[in-house]
Design a protein around this motif. Structure first.
Motif, PDB file in Angstrom:
ATOM      1  N   GLY A 141       0.979  -1.243  -0.053  1.00 32.14           N
ATOM      2  CA  GLY A 141      -0.098   0.016  -0.148  1.00 32.14           C
ATOM      3  C   GLY A 141       0.761   1.398  -0.115  1.00 32.14           C
ATOM      4  O   GLY A 141       1.904   1.244   0.333  1.00 32.14           O
ATOM      5  N   HIS A 142       0.385   2.363  -0.322  1.00 28.28           N
ATOM      6  CA  HIS A 142       0.769   3.827  -0.308  1.00 28.28           C
ATOM      7  C   HIS A 142       2.087   3.799  -1.010  1.00 28.28           C
ATOM      8  O   HIS A 142       2.969   4.223  -0.544  1.00 28.28           O
ATOM      9  CB  HIS A 142       0.801   4.329   0.982  1.00 28.28           C
ATOM     10  N   LEU A 143       2.214   3.092  -2.008  1.00 29.30           N
ATOM     11  CA  LEU A 143       3.641   2.855  -2.854  1.00 29.30           C
ATOM     12  C   LEU A 143       3.925   4.042  -3.479  1.00 29.30           C
ATOM     13  O   LEU A 143       2.909   4.525  -4.500  1.00 29.30           O
ATOM     14  CB  LEU A 143       3.464   1.698  -3.621  1.00 29.30           C
ATOM     15  N   LYS A 144       4.996   4.826  -3.364  1.00 29.88           N
ATOM     16  CA  LYS A 144       5.283   5.995  -4.112  1.00 29.88           C
ATOM     17  C   LYS A 144       6.529   6.050  -4.497  1.00 29.88           C
ATOM     18  O   LYS A 144       7.457   5.511  -3.919  1.00 29.88           O
ATOM     19  CB  LYS A 144       5.300   7.369  -3.066  1.00 29.88           C
ATOM     20  N   TYR A 145       6.833   6.373  -5.732  1.00 30.45           N
ATOM     21  CA  TYR A 145       8.310   6.230  -6.351  1.00 30.45           C
ATOM     22  C   TYR A 145       8.791   7.491  -6.206  1.00 30.45           C
ATOM     23  O   TYR A 145       8.247   8.555  -6.352  1.00 30.45           O
ATOM     24  CB  TYR A 145       7.943   5.856  -7.982  1.00 30.45           C
ATOM     25  N   SER A 146      10.165   7.355  -6.383  1.00 29.43           N
ATOM     26  CA  SER A 146      10.931   8.705  -6.258  1.00 29.43           C
ATOM     27  C   SER A 146      10.709   9.602  -7.440  1.00 29.43           C
ATOM     28  O   SER A 146      10.263   9.113  -8.649  1.00 29.43           O
ATOM     29  CB  SER A 146      12.388   8.454  -6.144  1.00 29.43           C
ATOM     30  N   ASP A 147      10.905  10.971  -7.377  1.00 31.04           N
ATOM     31  CA  ASP A 147      10.560  11.845  -8.259  1.00 31.04           C
ATOM     32  C   ASP A 147      11.519  11.455  -9.515  1.00 31.04           C
ATOM     33  O   ASP A 147      12.743  11.374  -9.331  1.00 31.04           O
ATOM     34  CB  ASP A 147      11.130  13.262  -7.915  1.00 31.04           C
ATOM     35  N   PRO A 148      11.166  11.337 -10.826  1.00 35.89           N
ATOM     36  CA  PRO A 148      11.905  11.081 -12.048  1.00 35.89           C
ATOM     37  C   PRO A 148      13.179  12.124 -12.261  1.00 35.89           C
ATOM     38  O   PRO A 148      14.062  11.802 -12.871  1.00 35.89           O
ATOM     39  CB  PRO A 148      10.789  10.988 -13.286  1.00 35.89           C
ATOM     40  N   LYS A 149      12.979  13.397 -11.493  1.00 35.16           N
ATOM     41  CA  LYS A 149      14.101  14.465 -11.664  1.00 35.16           C
ATOM     42  C   LYS A 149      15.324  13.784 -10.912  1.00 35.16           C
ATOM     43  O   LYS A 149      16.313  14.228 -11.167  1.00 35.16           O
ATOM     44  CB  LYS A 149      13.693  15.660 -11.201  1.00 35.16           C
ATOM     45  N   THR A 150      15.116  12.791 -10.091  1.00 35.86           N
ATOM     46  CA  THR A 150      16.072  12.194  -9.179  1.00 35.86           C
ATOM     47  C   THR A 150      16.568  11.049  -9.770  1.00 35.86           C
ATOM     48  O   THR A 150      17.721  10.336  -9.318  1.00 35.86           O
ATOM     49  CB  THR A 150      15.680  11.981  -7.898  1.00 35.86           C
ATOM     50  N   TRP A 151      15.976  10.452 -10.813  1.00 35.73           N
ATOM     51  CA  TRP A 151      16.368   9.236 -11.267  1.00 35.73           C
ATOM     52  C   TRP A 151      17.685   9.273 -11.940  1.00 35.73           C
ATOM     53  O   TRP A 151      18.149  10.420 -12.754  1.00 35.73           O
ATOM     54  CB  TRP A 151      15.406   8.604 -12.194  1.00 35.73           C
ATOM     55  N   THR A 152      18.540   8.115 -12.169  1.00 38.35           N
ATOM     56  CA  THR A 152      19.707   7.989 -13.265  1.00 38.35           C
ATOM     57  C   THR A 152      19.044   7.625 -14.471  1.00 38.35           C
ATOM     58  O   THR A 152      18.194   6.613 -14.356  1.00 38.35           O
ATOM     59  CB  THR A 152      20.592   6.973 -12.838  1.00 38.35           C
ATOM     60  N   LEU A 153      19.255   8.527 -15.561  1.00 43.45           N
ATOM     61  CA  LEU A 153      18.596   8.396 -16.752  1.00 43.45           C
ATOM     62  C   LEU A 153      19.791   7.842 -17.735  1.00 43.45           C
ATOM     63  O   LEU A 153      20.605   8.737 -17.766  1.00 43.45           O
ATOM     64  CB  LEU A 153      17.579   9.388 -17.205  1.00 43.45           C
TER      65      LEU A 153
END
Length: 190
Positions: A113-125
């Motif tokens: 439940g309540h699964l939130k993913y890190s902001d894509p601006k913080t991802w390694t792309l």
């Protein structure tokens, strides 16, 4: 009174500023068509990351929304899912097609439940040399519904976009030890 030269210079500067502001707008946008989401042509790897994030974020509360970002024959693979050793844990290695994805994530949302993913601006792309293929590294936080304990996971995903602007496939890698431990399927040695 302004000279013709001054007026032309002012017009040129204004035109250049307008062109720069238009070019600063994102090239790609997410479009909705018949209840499904698509990236417009000209998208960047940051646009793809945002699009993928939108498909993931909140699936634990709205699992049917995820498949709306995938091609009809899209595939979502969980490469390290411990299916053989834990056949009753609800894990599945590959989900093919929108309905299978929806069924899998609906079933798994009973556990997470309540699964939130890190902001894509913080991802390694990372963009690969294969056109339309991207690699992302990101994290998520959620809650194990049965215990109320927090769940944190780190992921690496290889994503391939379809020509129509939807996701064709995702191969997601995560640490199965973390999932097995946090879901109470294994115990940490003392």
């Amino acid at each position: 009174m302004m000279s013709l030269r001054g007026w032309l210079l002012g017009l040129l500067v204004t035109t250049a500023a307008f062109a720069a502001s238009v070019n600063a707008q994102p090239k790609a946008a997410i479009k909705e068509r018949d209840g499904f989401f698509y990236l417009s042509p000209g998208y960047t790897k940051a646009d793809v990351a945002d699009f993928y994030w939108r498909s993931l974020d909140g699936w634990s509360e709205h699992p049917a929304e995820m498949a709306k970002y995938y091609a009809q024959d899209g595939v979502y693979e969980l490469t390290y899912a411990p299916v053989r050793d834990f056949p009753n844990a609800g894990f599945k290695r590959a989900n093919k097609g929108r309905q299978e994805m929806t069924d899998y994530f609906t079933n798994f949302s009973k556990q997470m439940g309540h699964l939130k993913y890190s902001d894509p601006k913080t991802w390694t792309l990372l963009e690969t040399t294969e056109k339309g293929t991207y690699v992302f590294e990101y994290t998520s936080d959620g809650v194990i519904r049965s215990s109320g304990k927090p769940y944190h996971q780190t992921f690496i995903a290889i994503l391939r976009m379809a020509k129509d602007g939807q996701i064709q496939s995702v191969r997601e890698y995560w640490d199965p030890y973390v999932a097995l431990r946090d879901f109470g399927l294994i115990k940490k040695a003392q």
